[in-house]
Design a protein around this motif. Structure first.
Motif, PDB file in Angstrom:
ATOM      1  N   TRP A 218       0.697  -1.190  -0.086  1.00  0.00           N
ATOM      2  CA  TRP A 218       0.011   0.075  -0.002  1.00  0.00           C
ATOM      3  C   TRP A 218       0.901   1.269   0.096  1.00  0.00           C
ATOM      4  O   TRP A 218       0.598   2.384  -0.499  1.00  0.00           O
ATOM      5  CB  TRP A 218      -0.901   0.044   1.188  1.00  0.00           C
ATOM      6  CG  TRP A 218      -2.112  -1.167   1.118  1.00  0.00           C
ATOM      7  CD1 TRP A 218      -1.914  -2.177   1.906  1.00  0.00           C
ATOM      8  CD2 TRP A 218      -2.986  -1.194   0.174  1.00  0.00           C
ATOM      9  NE1 TRP A 218      -3.088  -3.031   1.589  1.00  0.00           N
ATOM     10  CE2 TRP A 218      -3.706  -2.365   0.582  1.00  0.00           C
ATOM     11  CE3 TRP A 218      -3.606  -0.597  -0.676  1.00  0.00           C
ATOM     12  CZ2 TRP A 218      -4.631  -2.935  -0.075  1.00  0.00           C
ATOM     13  CZ3 TRP A 218      -4.618  -0.733  -1.528  1.00  0.00           C
ATOM     14  CH2 TRP A 218      -5.489  -1.939  -0.966  1.00  0.00           C
TER      15      TRP A 218
ATOM     16  N   MET B 182       0.063 -13.516   3.851  1.00  0.00           N
ATOM     17  CA  MET B 182      -1.145 -13.081   3.863  1.00  0.00           C
ATOM     18  C   MET B 182      -2.169 -14.152   4.049  1.00  0.00           C
ATOM     19  O   MET B 182      -3.223 -14.165   4.703  1.00  0.00           O
ATOM     20  CB  MET B 182      -1.355 -12.201   2.566  1.00  0.00           C
ATOM     21  CG  MET B 182      -0.585 -10.941   2.523  1.00  0.00           C
ATOM     22  SD  MET B 182      -0.558 -10.072   1.088  1.00  0.00           S
ATOM     23  CE  MET B 182       0.343  -8.762   0.978  1.00  0.00           C
TER      24      MET B 182
ATOM     25  N   TRP C   4      -2.844 -14.698   7.451  1.00  0.00           N
ATOM     26  CA  TRP C   4      -3.731 -13.698   7.997  1.00  0.00           C
ATOM     27  C   TRP C   4      -5.166 -13.757   7.580  1.00  0.00           C
ATOM     28  O   TRP C   4      -6.212 -13.890   8.620  1.00  0.00           O
ATOM     29  CB  TRP C   4      -3.386 -12.557   7.607  1.00  0.00           C
ATOM     30  CG  TRP C   4      -2.016 -11.968   7.751  1.00  0.00           C
ATOM     31  CD1 TRP C   4      -0.974 -12.750   8.804  1.00  0.00           C
ATOM     32  CD2 TRP C   4      -1.012 -10.825   7.282  1.00  0.00           C
ATOM     33  NE1 TRP C   4       0.268 -12.075   8.727  1.00  0.00           N
ATOM     34  CE2 TRP C   4       0.120 -10.983   7.520  1.00  0.00           C
ATOM     35  CE3 TRP C   4      -1.212 -10.276   6.185  1.00  0.00           C
ATOM     36  CZ2 TRP C   4       1.219 -10.157   7.405  1.00  0.00           C
ATOM     37  CZ3 TRP C   4      -0.305  -9.228   5.637  1.00  0.00           C
ATOM     38  CH2 TRP C   4       0.818  -9.382   6.105  1.00  0.00           C
ATOM     39  N   TRP C   5      -5.280 -14.258   6.279  1.00  0.00           N
ATOM     40  CA  TRP C   5      -6.620 -13.954   5.905  1.00  0.00           C
ATOM     41  C   TRP C   5      -7.302 -15.132   5.416  1.00  0.00           C
ATOM     42  O   TRP C   5      -8.625 -15.349   5.059  1.00  0.00           O
ATOM     43  CB  TRP C   5      -6.658 -13.122   4.493  1.00  0.00           C
ATOM     44  CG  TRP C   5      -6.152 -11.515   4.718  1.00  0.00           C
ATOM     45  CD1 TRP C   5      -6.448 -10.901   6.025  1.00  0.00           C
ATOM     46  CD2 TRP C   5      -5.274 -10.936   4.036  1.00  0.00           C
ATOM     47  NE1 TRP C   5      -5.738  -9.688   5.842  1.00  0.00           N
ATOM     48  CE2 TRP C   5      -5.133  -9.743   4.613  1.00  0.00           C
ATOM     49  CE3 TRP C   5      -4.699 -10.924   2.737  1.00  0.00           C
ATOM     50  CZ2 TRP C   5      -4.384  -8.721   4.154  1.00  0.00           C
ATOM     51  CZ3 TRP C   5      -4.375  -9.844   2.073  1.00  0.00           C
ATOM     52  CH2 TRP C   5      -3.939  -8.681   2.792  1.00  0.00           C
TER      53      TRP C   5
ATOM     54  N   GLN D 203      -9.921 -15.892   2.271  1.00  0.00           N
ATOM     55  CA  GLN D 203     -10.054 -14.425   1.589  1.00  0.00           C
ATOM     56  C   GLN D 203      -8.723 -14.207   0.979  1.00  0.00           C
ATOM     57  O   GLN D 203      -8.733 -13.322   0.306  1.00  0.00           O
ATOM     58  CB  GLN D 203     -10.528 -13.764   2.575  1.00  0.00           C
ATOM     59  CG  GLN D 203     -12.008 -13.783   3.256  1.00  0.00           C
ATOM     60  CD  GLN D 203     -12.230 -12.633   4.237  1.00  0.00           C
ATOM     61  OE1 GLN D 203     -11.634 -11.906   4.487  1.00  0.00           O
ATOM     62  NE2 GLN D 203     -13.653 -12.889   4.549  1.00  0.00           N
ATOM     63  N   ALA D 204      -7.726 -14.775   1.339  1.00  0.00           N
ATOM     64  CA  ALA D 204      -6.339 -14.368   0.743  1.00  0.00           C
ATOM     65  C   ALA D 204      -6.235 -14.059  -0.761  1.00  0.00           C
ATOM     66  O   ALA D 204      -5.822 -13.263  -1.116  1.00  0.00           O
ATOM     67  CB  ALA D 204      -5.247 -15.262   1.349  1.00  0.00           C
TER      68      ALA D 204
ATOM     69  N   ASP E 186      -8.311 -13.512  -2.980  1.00  0.00           N
ATOM     70  CA  ASP E 186      -9.066 -12.192  -3.524  1.00  0.00           C
ATOM     71  C   ASP E 186      -8.412 -10.863  -3.036  1.00  0.00           C
ATOM     72  O   ASP E 186      -8.364  -9.985  -3.820  1.00  0.00           O
ATOM     73  CB  ASP E 186     -10.475 -12.327  -3.212  1.00  0.00           C
ATOM     74  CG  ASP E 186     -11.420 -13.477  -3.870  1.00  0.00           C
ATOM     75  OD1 ASP E 186     -10.845 -14.053  -4.790  1.00  0.00           O
ATOM     76  OD2 ASP E 186     -12.491 -13.777  -3.406  1.00  0.00           O
ATOM     77  N   ARG E 187      -7.975 -10.942  -1.785  1.00  0.00           N
ATOM     78  CA  ARG E 187      -7.370  -9.750  -1.475  1.00  0.00           C
ATOM     79  C   ARG E 187      -5.810  -9.720  -2.070  1.00  0.00           C
ATOM     80  O   ARG E 187      -5.723  -8.241  -2.506  1.00  0.00           O
ATOM     81  CB  ARG E 187      -7.002  -9.893   0.319  1.00  0.00           C
ATOM     82  CG  ARG E 187      -8.326  -9.698   1.061  1.00  0.00           C
ATOM     83  CD  ARG E 187      -8.027  -9.605   2.473  1.00  0.00           C
ATOM     84  NE  ARG E 187      -9.449  -9.479   3.278  1.00  0.00           N
ATOM     85  CZ  ARG E 187      -9.359  -8.948   4.518  1.00  0.00           C
ATOM     86  NH1 ARG E 187      -8.038  -8.546   5.056  1.00  0.00           N
ATOM     87  NH2 ARG E 187     -10.346  -8.947   5.137  1.00  0.00           N
ATOM     88  N   ILE E 188      -5.250 -10.550  -2.347  1.00  0.00           N
ATOM     89  CA  ILE E 188      -3.955 -10.582  -2.936  1.00  0.00           C
ATOM     90  C   ILE E 188      -4.178  -9.991  -4.371  1.00  0.00           C
ATOM     91  O   ILE E 188      -3.562  -9.099  -4.935  1.00  0.00           O
ATOM     92  CB  ILE E 188      -3.138 -11.615  -3.015  1.00  0.00           C
ATOM     93  CG1 ILE E 188      -2.726 -11.980  -1.676  1.00  0.00           C
ATOM     94  CG2 ILE E 188      -2.044 -11.681  -4.029  1.00  0.00           C
ATOM     95  CD1 ILE E 188      -2.123 -13.502  -1.379  1.00  0.00           C
TER      96      ILE E 188
ATOM     97  N   ARG F 144      -6.681  -8.165  -5.583  1.00  0.00           N
ATOM     98  CA  ARG F 144      -7.028  -6.745  -5.290  1.00  0.00           C
ATOM     99  C   ARG F 144      -5.780  -5.757  -5.193  1.00  0.00           C
ATOM    100  O   ARG F 144      -5.928  -4.672  -5.931  1.00  0.00           O
ATOM    101  CB  ARG F 144      -8.207  -6.365  -4.263  1.00  0.00           C
ATOM    102  CG  ARG F 144      -8.713  -5.137  -4.199  1.00  0.00           C
ATOM    103  CD  ARG F 144      -9.726  -4.848  -2.931  1.00  0.00           C
ATOM    104  NE  ARG F 144      -9.956  -3.485  -2.994  1.00  0.00           N
ATOM    105  CZ  ARG F 144      -9.584  -2.768  -2.030  1.00  0.00           C
ATOM    106  NH1 ARG F 144      -8.701  -3.316  -0.934  1.00  0.00           N
ATOM    107  NH2 ARG F 144     -10.076  -1.411  -1.946  1.00  0.00           N
ATOM    108  N   ILE F 145      -5.086  -6.106  -4.314  1.00  0.00           N
ATOM    109  CA  ILE F 145      -3.710  -5.364  -4.146  1.00  0.00           C
ATOM    110  C   ILE F 145      -2.867  -5.407  -5.587  1.00  0.00           C
ATOM    111  O   ILE F 145      -2.706  -4.160  -5.910  1.00  0.00           O
ATOM    112  CB  ILE F 145      -2.833  -6.162  -2.968  1.00  0.00           C
ATOM    113  CG1 ILE F 145      -3.485  -5.608  -1.577  1.00  0.00           C
ATOM    114  CG2 ILE F 145      -1.554  -5.037  -2.849  1.00  0.00           C
ATOM    115  CD1 ILE F 145      -2.924  -6.588  -0.781  1.00  0.00           C
TER     116      ILE F 145
END
Length: 207
Positions: A13, A59, A62-63, A66-67, A69-71, A73-74
């Protein structure tokens, strides 16, 4: 106006936020009146110099489910800013020396260039940004004097400044990165869209 950016090399980020802030700064009227100061904020001070699991693997821990999809997105948001975020290649390590190198660069007016090179090395190239040999090369590529880089990396120069940044972050209430502190005010998220960052900066410039 002084804008302090609290960031860490390990944070994707922060790379995205750096691009968005640059776009915002390009479009404001009084760019010359804005001073940018990069501040150290270690996300994982307990990490060693030897790379372990990848950022994507961390990640996943952590997730969970969901990891992916989150990866994705990033990575998509990074791609929208022209960045290649190889989270399956980047391996978290200690960034204390990388921050010290940025402090050396700041003393020579090239902190932004140094941070850019470190972010690309870690997120796009998968380099070990705790390895002194890697940092030596990156410092030289960012335009720093080879002998000065070597002297910093083998000693403890700028160590106290890095630690002072963390104390300063706590005083301001910074708890995440990237965070912007404008003229000593409360921290604001640094990964907002460029249009929002521009409005924020222009409001601050006009009081």
């Amino acid at each position: 106006m002084k804008v302090e950016i609290y960031a860490d090399v390990l944070c994707p980020w922060c790379y995205i936020g750096k691009r968005r802030l640059a776009a915002a700064l390009e479009s404001i009227t009084n760019r010359a009146s804005v001073e940018i100061a990069w501040r150290s904020y270690e996300l994982a001070p307990e990490e060693g110099r030897d790379p372990g699991p990848t950022a994507a693997e961390a990640m996943a821990g952590w997730w969970g489910a969901q990891a992916p999809d989150r990866i994705a997105r990033i990575q998509a948001l990074g791609a929208a800013e022209g960045l290649e975020l190889n989270l399956h290649l980047a391996r978290p390590v200690n960034t204390f020396d990388a921050h010290r190198l940025c402090r050396l660069a700041a003393d020579r007016g090239s902190a932004d260039r140094m941070m850019e090179r470190l972010l690309r090395a870690y997120h796009s190239e998968g380099l070990n940004v705790a390895d002194p040999q890697v940092l030596q090369r990156l410092g030289e590529e960012a335009g720093l004097d080879a002998a000065r880089v070597r002297a910093v990396l083998i000693g403890d120069e700028y160590a106290e400044q890095v630690r002072a940044d963390r104390r300063r972050a706590a005083e301001y209430g910074v708890t995440s990165v990237p965070s912007l502190v404008i003229d000593g005010g409360p921290p604001v998220p640094g990964v907002q869209p460029a249009s929002e960052l521009r409005r924020l900066l222009e409001r601050s410039l006009t009081g």
